[in-house]
Design a protein around this motif. Structure first.
Motif, PDB file in Angstrom:
ATOM      1  N   PHE A  18       0.810  -1.214   0.000  1.00  0.00           N
ATOM      2  CA  PHE A  18       0.000   0.000   0.000  1.00  0.00           C
ATOM      3  C   PHE A  18       0.851   1.275   0.000  1.00  0.00           C
ATOM      4  O   PHE A  18       0.315   2.373   0.112  1.00  0.00           O
ATOM      5  CB  PHE A  18      -0.926   0.016   1.216  1.00  0.00           C
ATOM      6  N   VAL A  19       2.160   1.119  -0.122  1.00  0.00           N
ATOM      7  CA  VAL A  19       3.044   2.283  -0.107  1.00  0.00           C
ATOM      8  C   VAL A  19       2.907   3.055  -1.419  1.00  0.00           C
ATOM      9  O   VAL A  19       2.954   2.484  -2.505  1.00  0.00           O
ATOM     10  CB  VAL A  19       4.517   1.850   0.091  1.00  0.00           C
ATOM     11  N   VAL A  20       2.732   4.369  -1.296  1.00  0.00           N
ATOM     12  CA  VAL A  20       2.629   5.231  -2.471  1.00  0.00           C
ATOM     13  C   VAL A  20       4.039   5.557  -2.955  1.00  0.00           C
ATOM     14  O   VAL A  20       4.859   6.075  -2.194  1.00  0.00           O
ATOM     15  CB  VAL A  20       1.862   6.526  -2.141  1.00  0.00           C
ATOM     16  N   LYS A  21       4.319   5.258  -4.235  1.00  0.00           N
ATOM     17  CA  LYS A  21       5.658   5.460  -4.785  1.00  0.00           C
ATOM     18  C   LYS A  21       5.582   6.301  -6.059  1.00  0.00           C
ATOM     19  O   LYS A  21       4.637   6.164  -6.838  1.00  0.00           O
ATOM     20  CB  LYS A  21       6.301   4.109  -5.112  1.00  0.00           C
ATOM     21  N   PRO A  22       6.562   7.163  -6.276  1.00  0.00           N
ATOM     22  CA  PRO A  22       6.585   7.932  -7.531  1.00  0.00           C
ATOM     23  C   PRO A  22       6.851   7.017  -8.713  1.00  0.00           C
ATOM     24  O   PRO A  22       7.579   6.025  -8.595  1.00  0.00           O
ATOM     25  CB  PRO A  22       7.725   8.925  -7.312  1.00  0.00           C
ATOM     26  N   LEU A  23       6.285   7.341  -9.852  1.00  0.00           N
ATOM     27  CA  LEU A  23       6.495   6.525 -11.041  1.00  0.00           C
ATOM     28  C   LEU A  23       7.885   6.704 -11.614  1.00  0.00           C
ATOM     29  O   LEU A  23       8.442   5.791 -12.229  1.00  0.00           O
ATOM     30  CB  LEU A  23       5.457   6.887 -12.116  1.00  0.00           C
ATOM     31  N   PHE A  24       8.468   7.879 -11.409  1.00  0.00           N
ATOM     32  CA  PHE A  24       9.778   8.175 -11.976  1.00  0.00           C
ATOM     33  C   PHE A  24      10.726   8.610 -10.863  1.00  0.00           C
ATOM     34  O   PHE A  24      10.462   9.592 -10.166  1.00  0.00           O
ATOM     35  CB  PHE A  24       9.664   9.289 -13.025  1.00  0.00           C
ATOM     36  N   GLY A  25      11.801   7.863 -10.680  1.00  0.00           N
ATOM     37  CA  GLY A  25      12.775   8.196  -9.648  1.00  0.00           C
ATOM     38  C   GLY A  25      12.349   7.727  -8.269  1.00  0.00           C
ATOM     39  O   GLY A  25      11.336   7.035  -8.099  1.00  0.00           O
ATOM     40  N   ASP A  26      13.135   8.117  -7.285  1.00  0.00           N
ATOM     41  CA  ASP A  26      12.890   7.711  -5.902  1.00  0.00           C
ATOM     42  C   ASP A  26      12.755   8.916  -4.975  1.00  0.00           C
ATOM     43  O   ASP A  26      12.969   8.806  -3.766  1.00  0.00           O
ATOM     44  CB  ASP A  26      14.040   6.821  -5.392  1.00  0.00           C
ATOM     45  N   SER A 120      -8.007   1.217  -1.568  1.00  0.00           N
ATOM     46  CA  SER A 120      -7.601   0.823  -0.217  1.00  0.00           C
ATOM     47  C   SER A 120      -7.032   2.007   0.551  1.00  0.00           C
ATOM     48  O   SER A 120      -6.774   1.908   1.750  1.00  0.00           O
ATOM     49  CB  SER A 120      -6.551  -0.299  -0.284  1.00  0.00           C
ATOM     50  N   HIS A 121      -6.830   3.135  -0.137  1.00  0.00           N
ATOM     51  CA  HIS A 121      -6.290   4.333   0.489  1.00  0.00           C
ATOM     52  C   HIS A 121      -7.413   5.274   0.887  1.00  0.00           C
ATOM     53  O   HIS A 121      -8.251   5.644   0.049  1.00  0.00           O
ATOM     54  CB  HIS A 121      -5.321   5.050  -0.463  1.00  0.00           C
ATOM     55  N   ILE A 122      -7.426   5.648   2.145  1.00  0.00           N
ATOM     56  CA  ILE A 122      -8.458   6.550   2.644  1.00  0.00           C
ATOM     57  C   ILE A 122      -8.396   7.893   1.917  1.00  0.00           C
ATOM     58  O   ILE A 122      -9.423   8.559   1.736  1.00  0.00           O
ATOM     59  CB  ILE A 122      -8.301   6.756   4.163  1.00  0.00           C
ATOM     60  N   ALA A 123      -7.212   8.287   1.453  1.00  0.00           N
ATOM     61  CA  ALA A 123      -7.091   9.548   0.720  1.00  0.00           C
ATOM     62  C   ALA A 123      -7.962   9.538  -0.537  1.00  0.00           C
ATOM     63  O   ALA A 123      -8.519  10.575  -0.920  1.00  0.00           O
ATOM     64  CB  ALA A 123      -5.633   9.799   0.351  1.00  0.00           C
TER      65      ALA A 123
END
Length: 251
Positions: A18-26, A120-123
């Protein structure tokens, strides 16, 4: 869904999915950063367009499979809105239909391996619930004016109890977005986390993994049902709330 066994024992991290990750880079995630959430929400929108627009653009007398599915969803939601919110509620059918399809497709896409369950994210669910809350409130005030507040005054109760019930009604009304969003997000998050836990045990038990694998299959089947039911529940609650704004009858 890999697990690792260190000196401290088996390590299973069911919440990593469920971790939100950027599509490009870190780098850090800002409000404008394209992430896995925005990617899968976009895929849900494209799937909705493909099903409801592209598959029905010809309007064939003998419908294709896609058109048949789209017409099935259309008839199902149309009847729900009419039965729950009444004839006046049908004016909001396009919005409710879009809401149902987005939630339903997001739930189903989240069951694909290596995908991301946006609902699944409340946001995400909170924004959907707040939009429903604001729509119902603004429509109610526009159509009924101050009379919309009559829904908080329970005329069928004894006069002495009406102020107390009015406070309870007001509190419950403003809690609606919370319960509306948490119900959807919480159910999906819990089910996916349980599947991840079973998968972790299956990867660590070797030959004896038949039991957790069987549990995964059962949970996956249950999650398909939950994905459909939660989309239905979210939509029918929207219709119930909308009825307060368009129905002329009061308590």
């Amino acid at each position: 869904m890999a697990t690792e066994e260190h000196g401290s024992g088996l390590q299973i991290h069911p919440m990593d999915q469920f971790v939100v990750k950027p599509l490009f880079g870190d780098g850090p995630v800002h409000w404008y950063t394209p992430t896995n959430v925005t990617l899968w929400m976009g895929i849900a929108v494209l799937a909705m367009i493909a099903l409801l627009v592209l598959s029905t653009r010809r309007g064939a007398r003998v419908p294709s499979r896609g058109q048949s599915v789209a017409e099935l969803f259309y008839g199902f939601i149309h009847k729900m809105v009419e039965d729950v919110a009444g004839h006046e509620g049908l004016k909001f059918f396009p919005y409710i239909m879009t809401l149902f399809m987005f939630v339903f497709l997001s739930n189903m896409l989240g069951l694909i391996p290596m995908s991301f369950t946006t609902t699944s994210h409340i946001a995400v669910t909170a924004v959907l619930a707040l939009l429903v809350f604001l729509t119902v409130t603004l429509v109610g005030l526009y159509r009924k004016g101050v009379g919309f507040l009559a829904m908080f005054w329970v005329t069928s109760a004894p006069l002495a109890l009406r102020p107390i019930l009015a406070v309870i009604e007001v509190v419950s009304y403003f809690v609606r977005p919370v319960s509306h969003s948490v119900r959807l997000g919480g159910n999906l998050l819990a089910g996916h986390a349980v599947i991840k836990v079973f998968a972790g045990f299956a990867g660590a038990m070797g030959v004896a993994s038949v039991v957790p694998i069987a549990a995964i299959v059962a949970m996956y089947g249950l999650e398909v049902l939950v994905a459909a039911v939660q989309a239905y529940v979210f939509t029918i609650l929207t219709c119930v709330y909308l009825r307060d704004a368009v129905d002329e009858a009061h308590h």
